[in-house]
Design an enzyme around this catalytic site. Structure first.
Site, PDB file in Angstrom:
ATOM      1  N   ASP A  57       0.788  -1.376  -0.207  1.00  0.00           N
ATOM      2  CA  ASP A  57       0.427  -0.001  -0.123  1.00  0.00           C
ATOM      3  C   ASP A  57       0.727   1.438  -0.348  1.00  0.00           C
ATOM      4  OD1 ASP A  57      -2.183   1.538   0.449  1.00  0.00           O
ATOM      5  OD2 ASP A  57      -1.982   1.849   2.262  1.00  0.00           O
ATOM      6  N   SER A  58       0.424   2.256  -0.335  1.00  0.00           N
ATOM      7  CA  SER A  58       1.261   3.270   0.109  1.00  0.00           C
ATOM      8  C   SER A  58       1.915   4.054   1.303  1.00  0.00           C
ATOM      9  CB  SER A  58      -0.219   4.606  -0.239  1.00  0.00           C
ATOM     10  OG  SER A  58      -0.532   5.287   0.700  1.00  0.00           O
ATOM     11  N   TYR A  61      -0.413   8.188  -1.973  1.00  0.00           N
ATOM     12  CA  TYR A  61      -1.069   8.362  -3.340  1.00  0.00           C
ATOM     13  C   TYR A  61      -2.502   8.969  -3.810  1.00  0.00           C
ATOM     14  CZ  TYR A  61       2.283   4.395  -3.804  1.00  0.00           C
ATOM     15  OH  TYR A  61       3.460   3.705  -4.012  1.00  0.00           O
ATOM     16  N   CYS A  97      -4.346  -1.424  -1.674  1.00  0.00           N
ATOM     17  CA  CYS A  97      -4.653  -0.194  -2.359  1.00  0.00           C
ATOM     18  C   CYS A  97      -5.725   0.038  -3.244  1.00  0.00           C
ATOM     19  CB  CYS A  97      -3.062   0.521  -2.105  1.00  0.00           C
ATOM     20  SG  CYS A  97      -3.008   1.999  -2.773  1.00  0.00           S
ATOM     21  N   ASN A  98      -6.594   1.332  -3.391  1.00  0.00           N
ATOM     22  CA  ASN A  98      -7.833   1.580  -3.927  1.00  0.00           C
ATOM     23  C   ASN A  98      -7.054   1.774  -5.049  1.00  0.00           C
ATOM     24  OD1 ASN A  98     -10.809  -0.045  -2.855  1.00  0.00           O
ATOM     25  ND2 ASN A  98      -9.618   0.766  -1.649  1.00  0.00           N
ATOM     26  N   GLU A 138      -1.695   8.102   8.490  1.00  0.00           N
ATOM     27  CA  GLU A 138      -0.343   8.017   8.097  1.00  0.00           C
ATOM     28  C   GLU A 138       0.918   8.475   9.933  1.00  0.00           C
ATOM     29  OE1 GLU A 138       1.401   6.854   5.885  1.00  0.00           O
ATOM     30  OE2 GLU A 138      -0.107   5.666   5.596  1.00  0.00           O
ATOM     31  N   CYS A 163     -10.956   2.899   0.900  1.00  0.00           N
ATOM     32  CA  CYS A 163      -9.528   3.617   0.943  1.00  0.00           C
ATOM     33  C   CYS A 163      -9.251   2.335   1.652  1.00  0.00           C
ATOM     34  CB  CYS A 163      -9.517   4.704   1.027  1.00  0.00           C
ATOM     35  SG  CYS A 163      -7.537   5.075   1.573  1.00  0.00           S
ATOM     36  N   THR A 164      -8.332   1.805   1.749  1.00  0.00           N
ATOM     37  CA  THR A 164      -8.171   0.952   2.916  1.00  0.00           C
ATOM     38  C   THR A 164      -6.977   1.200   4.062  1.00  0.00           C
ATOM     39  OG1 THR A 164      -5.355   1.098   1.530  1.00  0.00           O
ATOM     40  CG2 THR A 164      -7.622  -1.164   1.404  1.00  0.00           C
ATOM     41  N   HIS A 165      -6.865   2.852   4.235  1.00  0.00           N
ATOM     42  CA  HIS A 165      -6.300   3.087   5.049  1.00  0.00           C
ATOM     43  C   HIS A 165      -8.087   3.498   6.267  1.00  0.00           C
ATOM     44  CE1 HIS A 165      -3.001   4.532   3.646  1.00  0.00           C
ATOM     45  NE2 HIS A 165      -2.422   5.192   4.468  1.00  0.00           N
TER      46      HIS A 165
HETATM   47  N1  DGL Z   1      -4.539   3.398   0.989  1.00  0.00           N
HETATM   48  C1  DGL Z   1      -5.011   3.761  -0.749  1.00  0.00           C
HETATM   49  C2  DGL Z   1      -6.489   3.633  -1.157  1.00  0.00           C
HETATM   50  O1  DGL Z   1      -7.137   2.557  -0.830  1.00  0.00           O
HETATM   51  C3  DGL Z   1      -4.251   5.226  -0.373  1.00  0.00           C
HETATM   52  C4  DGL Z   1      -4.438   6.443   0.697  1.00  0.00           C
HETATM   53  C5  DGL Z   1      -3.496   7.132  -0.033  1.00  0.00           C
HETATM   54  O2  DGL Z   1      -2.116   7.266  -0.185  1.00  0.00           O
HETATM   55  O3  DGL Z   1      -4.096   8.165  -1.214  1.00  0.00           O
HETATM   56  O4  DGL Z   1      -6.562   4.516  -2.137  1.00  0.00           O
END
Ligand code: DGL
Length: 259
Positions: A5-6, A37, A68-69, A146, A178-180
């Site tokens: 992931d990012s 990202y 990561c989406n 983060e 988003c996985t975050h």
């Molecule tokens: N966790 C990521 C996602 O699922 C990216 C978040 C990011 O870096 O902006 O989109």
């Protein structure tokens, strides 16, 4: 397998994989030096995805999970064209959300880059099932997570700013795109209220991965106990602490060789 992931968001996916597939070894890579990202260009995201995939392939992984989406919608197709091992991506769970919605109004929280992506828009066209789909980009949210500041009043205020207008529009289902975001699911749920159901993707992605591994005879031997190793493009004590908090266990964070 390699999971990346990012930043720390993909830990929400890796955790589910480690729990559901306990015999598998996982190498988790966070590109925290270059997160988020969601605020980067498509070219930049593709470059980073290729660099990290190369790094993981050099470590001999048997499968890749793009946890990561943003990276999935922007870079999975070109990566699949280059790499022969199975690649599992993560995309917002629009299909199950639209299927279960009674009010036929759902919303998706995403990064800015995902919200602008054509593959993402096509996914909505394909799976909306007659439901109205509201897209809410959430700039700034990934940064709080983060930095380990996702329980702060400032993060809560940002969440309110994004979620309250959706509640007022009477959605009944909210997709975490988003996985975050699962790391702020508790706060999201408090703001959204009990009548809105929240959908995330860790369990279906894990299921899809298990299916793919079985199909290709790649499932790990059941006598082995899987291990998870953690790498990042940004390593320091603070990062290690944030990782340990989100993983809910003390861990060692290693530096990614080729940044
Ligand atoms: N966790 C990521 C996602 O699922 C990216 C978040 C990011 O870096 O902006 O989109």
């Amino acid at each position: 397998m390699g999971v990346f992931d990012s930043g720390v968001g993909g830990l929400s996916i890796a955790k589910c994989i480690a729990e559901q597939l306990p015999h598998e070894n996982i190498i988790y890579v966070a590109d925290s030096l270059h997160a988020p990202y969601g605020e980067k260009s498509v070219d930049f995201i593709i470059k980073r995805v290729n660099t990290i995939a190369k790094h993981l392939m050099a470590k001999g992984v048997k499968a890749l999970v793009i946890a990561c989406n943003t990276a999935t919608v922007n870079a999975i197709e070109q990566l699949r064209a280059q790499v022969s091992i199975p690649i599992i991506g993560v995309e917002p769970a629009i299909k199950p959300a639209a299927k279960q919605s009674i009010s036929k109004k759902i919303a998706i929280l995403t990064t800015q880059a995902t919200s602008e992506n054509q593959r993402f828009k096509d996914l909505i066209d394909l799976h909306h099932n007659g439901a109205q789909v509201l897209i809410q980009p959430c700039p700034g949210l990934v940064e709080f997570i983060e930095q380990g500041k996702h329980h702060s009043p400032a993060c809560n205020a940002l969440l309110r700013q994004y979620i309250e207008p959706l509640v007022n529009q009477e959605i009944d289902t909210l997709v975490l795109g988003c996985t975050h975001y699962p790391f702020v699911q508790q706060q999201i749920s408090t703001i959204a209220g009990k009548h809105i159901s929240i959908i995330e993707t860790a369990a279906p992605v894990t299921l899809q991965l298990a299916k793919k591994l079985a199909e290709m005879n790649l499932t790990a031997c059941h006598t082995q106990q899987g291990k998870t190793q953690f790498f990042s493009s940004l390593v320091n004590k603070q990062q290690e602490k944030i990782f340990s908090q989100l993983w809910q266990a003390s861990l060692t964070l290693h530096t990614l060789d080729h940044n």
